[in-house]
Design a protein around this motif. Structure first.
Motif, short mmCIF file in Angstrom:
data_model
loop_
_atom_site.label_atom_id
_atom_site.label_comp_id
_atom_site.label_asym_id
_atom_site.label_seq_id
_atom_site.Cartn_x
_atom_site.Cartn_y
_atom_site.Cartn_z
N MET A 196 11.54 -45.37 -93.59
CA MET A 196 10.12 -45.22 -93.88
C MET A 196 9.65 -43.94 -93.20
O MET A 196 9.99 -43.69 -92.05
N SER A 197 8.90 -43.15 -93.94
CA SER A 197 8.38 -41.90 -93.40
C SER A 197 6.91 -41.77 -93.79
O SER A 197 6.39 -42.56 -94.58
N LEU A 198 6.29 -40.72 -93.27
CA LEU A 198 4.89 -40.47 -93.56
C LEU A 198 4.70 -39.02 -94.01
O LEU A 198 5.24 -38.10 -93.41
N PHE A 199 3.94 -38.83 -95.08
CA PHE A 199 3.52 -37.52 -95.55
C PHE A 199 2.12 -37.33 -95.00
O PHE A 199 1.22 -38.12 -95.29
N VAL A 200 1.91 -36.29 -94.18
CA VAL A 200 0.67 -36.11 -93.43
C VAL A 200 0.00 -34.81 -93.86
O VAL A 200 0.64 -33.75 -93.86
N ILE A 201 -1.27 -34.89 -94.23
CA ILE A 201 -2.02 -33.72 -94.69
C ILE A 201 -3.22 -33.50 -93.76
O ILE A 201 -3.96 -34.43 -93.45
N ASP A 202 -3.40 -32.26 -93.36
CA ASP A 202 -4.54 -31.87 -92.52
C ASP A 202 -5.70 -31.47 -93.45
O ASP A 202 -6.02 -30.30 -93.59
N LYS A 203 -6.34 -32.48 -94.09
CA LYS A 203 -7.39 -32.20 -95.06
C LYS A 203 -8.60 -31.51 -94.46
O LYS A 203 -9.33 -30.84 -95.15
N ASP A 204 -8.81 -31.70 -93.16
CA ASP A 204 -9.96 -31.08 -92.49
C ASP A 204 -9.64 -29.68 -91.98
O ASP A 204 -10.49 -29.02 -91.38
N ASP A 205 -8.39 -29.23 -92.20
CA ASP A 205 -7.96 -27.90 -91.79
C ASP A 205 -8.24 -27.62 -90.32
O ASP A 205 -8.78 -26.56 -89.96
N THR A 206 -7.84 -28.55 -89.46
CA THR A 206 -8.07 -28.38 -88.02
C THR A 206 -7.13 -27.35 -87.40
O THR A 206 -7.43 -26.80 -86.35
N GLY A 207 -5.98 -27.14 -88.02
CA GLY A 207 -4.98 -26.23 -87.47
C GLY A 207 -4.13 -26.85 -86.37
O GLY A 207 -3.34 -26.17 -85.73
N ASN A 208 -4.25 -28.16 -86.17
CA ASN A 208 -3.52 -28.85 -85.10
C ASN A 208 -2.31 -29.65 -85.58
O ASN A 208 -1.61 -30.24 -84.77
N LEU A 209 -2.07 -29.70 -86.88
CA LEU A 209 -1.05 -30.61 -87.40
C LEU A 209 0.35 -30.29 -86.87
O LEU A 209 1.07 -31.19 -86.46
N LYS A 210 0.75 -29.05 -86.84
CA LYS A 210 2.09 -28.70 -86.37
C LYS A 210 2.29 -29.18 -84.93
O LYS A 210 3.30 -29.82 -84.62
N LYS A 211 1.34 -28.90 -84.07
CA LYS A 211 1.42 -29.33 -82.67
C LYS A 211 1.47 -30.85 -82.58
O LYS A 211 2.29 -31.41 -81.85
N ASP A 212 0.62 -31.53 -83.35
CA ASP A 212 0.59 -32.99 -83.30
C ASP A 212 1.88 -33.60 -83.84
O ASP A 212 2.38 -34.58 -83.28
N LEU A 213 2.44 -33.05 -84.91
CA LEU A 213 3.71 -33.57 -85.42
C LEU A 213 4.82 -33.41 -84.39
O LEU A 213 5.63 -34.32 -84.20
N LYS A 214 4.86 -32.27 -83.72
CA LYS A 214 5.88 -32.06 -82.69
C LYS A 214 5.69 -33.05 -81.53
O LYS A 214 6.65 -33.63 -81.05
N THR A 215 4.44 -33.27 -81.14
CA THR A 215 4.16 -34.22 -80.05
C THR A 215 4.59 -35.63 -80.43
O THR A 215 5.27 -36.31 -79.66
N PHE A 216 4.21 -36.07 -81.64
CA PHE A 216 4.59 -37.42 -82.07
C PHE A 216 6.09 -37.50 -82.36
O PHE A 216 6.70 -38.55 -82.13
N GLY A 217 6.70 -36.43 -82.84
CA GLY A 217 8.15 -36.43 -83.03
C GLY A 217 8.88 -36.66 -81.72
O GLY A 217 9.84 -37.43 -81.65
N PHE A 218 8.40 -36.04 -80.66
CA PHE A 218 8.98 -36.23 -79.33
C PHE A 218 8.72 -37.65 -78.84
O PHE A 218 9.64 -38.33 -78.36
N LYS A 219 7.48 -38.12 -78.96
CA LYS A 219 7.13 -39.46 -78.49
C LYS A 219 7.96 -40.54 -79.17
O LYS A 219 8.40 -41.49 -78.52
N PHE A 220 8.21 -40.38 -80.48
CA PHE A 220 8.95 -41.40 -81.23
C PHE A 220 10.43 -41.05 -81.35
O PHE A 220 11.14 -41.61 -82.17
N GLN A 221 10.90 -40.13 -80.52
CA GLN A 221 12.33 -39.78 -80.40
C GLN A 221 12.97 -39.36 -81.72
O GLN A 221 14.11 -39.69 -82.01
N GLN A 222 12.23 -38.60 -82.52
CA GLN A 222 12.76 -38.14 -83.80
C GLN A 222 13.62 -36.90 -83.60
O GLN A 222 13.34 -36.06 -82.76
N ASP A 223 14.68 -36.79 -84.40
CA ASP A 223 15.50 -35.58 -84.35
C ASP A 223 14.66 -34.37 -84.72
O ASP A 223 14.79 -33.31 -84.14
#
Length: 182
Positions: free
Chosen positions: A96-123
């Motif tokens: 199971m995966s998630l497709f994530v869109i930054d519809k509000d154009d915050t510019g934070n998605l890359k940083k947040d994906l990396k943070t959550f990738g680390f937290k959830f031990q993703q390769d």
């Protein structure tokens, strides 16, 4: 707008975006990425123990809720990739995966994906800004994890979206596949 109103509005938008064509059209105008909370093992290898199906589902729900709380549009998709890519222990896995869109154009998605990738031990996680190429980004220190092989933040270019095609790292929504490649 209250948090309840924002959640209701977000859910209504997600229902509209849950087809492949809608994801494609929305992602053309906003940064987006893909992430999972699933793992085969609790750590880097089998000595750390297998993760159960209920563990994976709980982690998936926790990750989706955390991303929604940050204001992102989140759609459930199926991910398929080769775990330990390029090693003798390589294995094709589906999760199971998630497709994530930054519809509000915050510019934070890359940083947040990396943070959550680390937290959830993703390769790794994937990311594409609305003007760029799609990249795979390493998010853990496991020695066999691709693309970092023990280093966090290593990026590998995946190319552009190709719909109705499959590859080593592909995704699908409602049974319709898509992949990123040159």
């Amino acid at each position: 707008m209250t948090i309840i109103e924002r959640i209701i509005e977000t859910k209504q938008e997600e229902l509209k975006e849950s087809s492949l064509s809608r994801l494609y059209l929305t992602s053309r105008n906003h940064d987006f990425g893909c992430i999972s909370a699933s793992r085969r093992f609790n750590g880097c290898d089998k000595e750390s123990g297998l993760m159960t199906a209920s563990d994976k589902m709980a982690r998936h729900k926790e990750l989706a809720a955390a991303l929604r709380a940050k204001g992102y549009s989140v759609t459930d998709i199926k991910g398929e990739f080769i775990e330990d890519y390029g090693t003798p222990s390589a294995k094709r896995v589906k999760e199971m995966s998630l497709f994530v869109i930054d519809k509000d154009d915050t510019g934070n998605l890359k940083k947040d994906l990396k943070t959550f990738g680390f937290k959830f031990q993703q390769d790794c996680v994937t990311f594409q800004d609305k003007n760029g190429a799609h990249v795979l980004i390493s998010t853990n220190k496991c020695p066999s994890a691709y693309p970092g092989r023990g280093k966090i933040g290593v990026e590998e270019r995946l190319g552009q979206r190709m719909f109705s095609e499959k590859g080593d790292f592909n995704l699908s929504i409602n049974g319709r596949p898509f992949v990123f490649k040159e």
